[in-house]
Design a protein around this motif. Sequence first.
Motif, PDB file in Angstrom:
ATOM      1  N   ASN A  58      33.650  51.577  93.167  1.00 28.56           N
ATOM      2  CA  ASN A  58      34.648  52.588  93.483  1.00 28.56           C
ATOM      3  C   ASN A  58      35.725  52.719  92.414  1.00 28.56           C
ATOM      4  N   ASN A  59      35.628  51.970  91.349  1.00 30.46           N
ATOM      5  CA  ASN A  59      36.653  51.998  90.310  1.00 30.46           C
ATOM      6  C   ASN A  59      36.534  53.308  89.525  1.00 30.46           C
ATOM      7  N   PHE A  60      37.565  54.142  89.628  1.00 34.72           N
ATOM      8  CA  PHE A  60      37.562  55.448  88.963  1.00 34.72           C
ATOM      9  C   PHE A  60      37.513  55.307  87.449  1.00 34.72           C
ATOM     10  N   HIS A 125      33.860  48.097  75.403  1.00 39.55           N
ATOM     11  CA  HIS A 125      34.987  47.158  75.500  1.00 39.55           C
ATOM     12  C   HIS A 125      35.791  47.390  76.779  1.00 39.55           C
ATOM     13  N   ARG A 126      36.083  48.644  77.071  1.00 39.54           N
ATOM     14  CA  ARG A 126      36.898  48.959  78.245  1.00 39.54           C
ATOM     15  C   ARG A 126      36.158  48.662  79.551  1.00 39.54           C
ATOM     16  N   ILE A 127      34.866  48.973  79.613  1.00 38.30           N
ATOM     17  CA  ILE A 127      34.101  48.675  80.836  1.00 38.30           C
ATOM     18  C   ILE A 127      34.072  47.179  81.079  1.00 38.30           C
ATOM     19  N   LYS A 132      35.891  42.709  84.435  1.00 38.28           N
ATOM     20  CA  LYS A 132      36.522  41.397  84.581  1.00 38.28           C
ATOM     21  C   LYS A 132      37.758  41.480  85.450  1.00 38.28           C
ATOM     22  N   ARG A 133      38.502  42.572  85.334  1.00 40.89           N
ATOM     23  CA  ARG A 133      39.701  42.751  86.154  1.00 40.89           C
ATOM     24  C   ARG A 133      39.350  42.895  87.627  1.00 40.89           C
ATOM     25  N   ASP A 134      38.220  43.528  87.932  1.00 37.64           N
ATOM     26  CA  ASP A 134      37.786  43.725  89.314  1.00 37.64           C
ATOM     27  C   ASP A 134      37.350  42.420  89.973  1.00 37.64           C
TER      28      ASP A 134
END
Length: 135
Positions: A58-60, A125-127, A132-134
């Motif tokens: 669900n991460n936009f 890189h961003r994905i 990791k943040r999720d």
Amino acid sequence: MKRLTKWQSLLFLLGGVLMVMGAGSFAFMWRQQVVCWIFFAGAVLFTTMQSMQIYDGNNFVVKRLKRIQAVANIFFLLSALLMIDTAYMCFRPLFSSFTTYAEYVYNKWVVLLLIAALLEIYTTHRIDSEMKRDE
């Protein structure tokens, strides 16, 4: 993010290696009429396997990055087609003069490849950081 199987990961890696070999050989003008097809095969493998990595979360931000990655994949394929055109001059009859053809099409695969590579590096890189943040 859906994980690729062992074979899919191998094909993904093979596609990347073929793209690097094809682009490098083409840039150094070594058998351009052969290596353009190697680059094309690598681009097809790479983009196909990457498009199979579907994000169901669900991460936009990740969804947006996957769309940007899809644009990069289109640019990879277009750069492969323009590389083939540079080797064979397929699109040359569509233009009235060689100057016009050279201005708009000839050797423009480099620009598309550069844009696609930059988008690919950024989104990968961003994905990774978003995933990791999720966790």
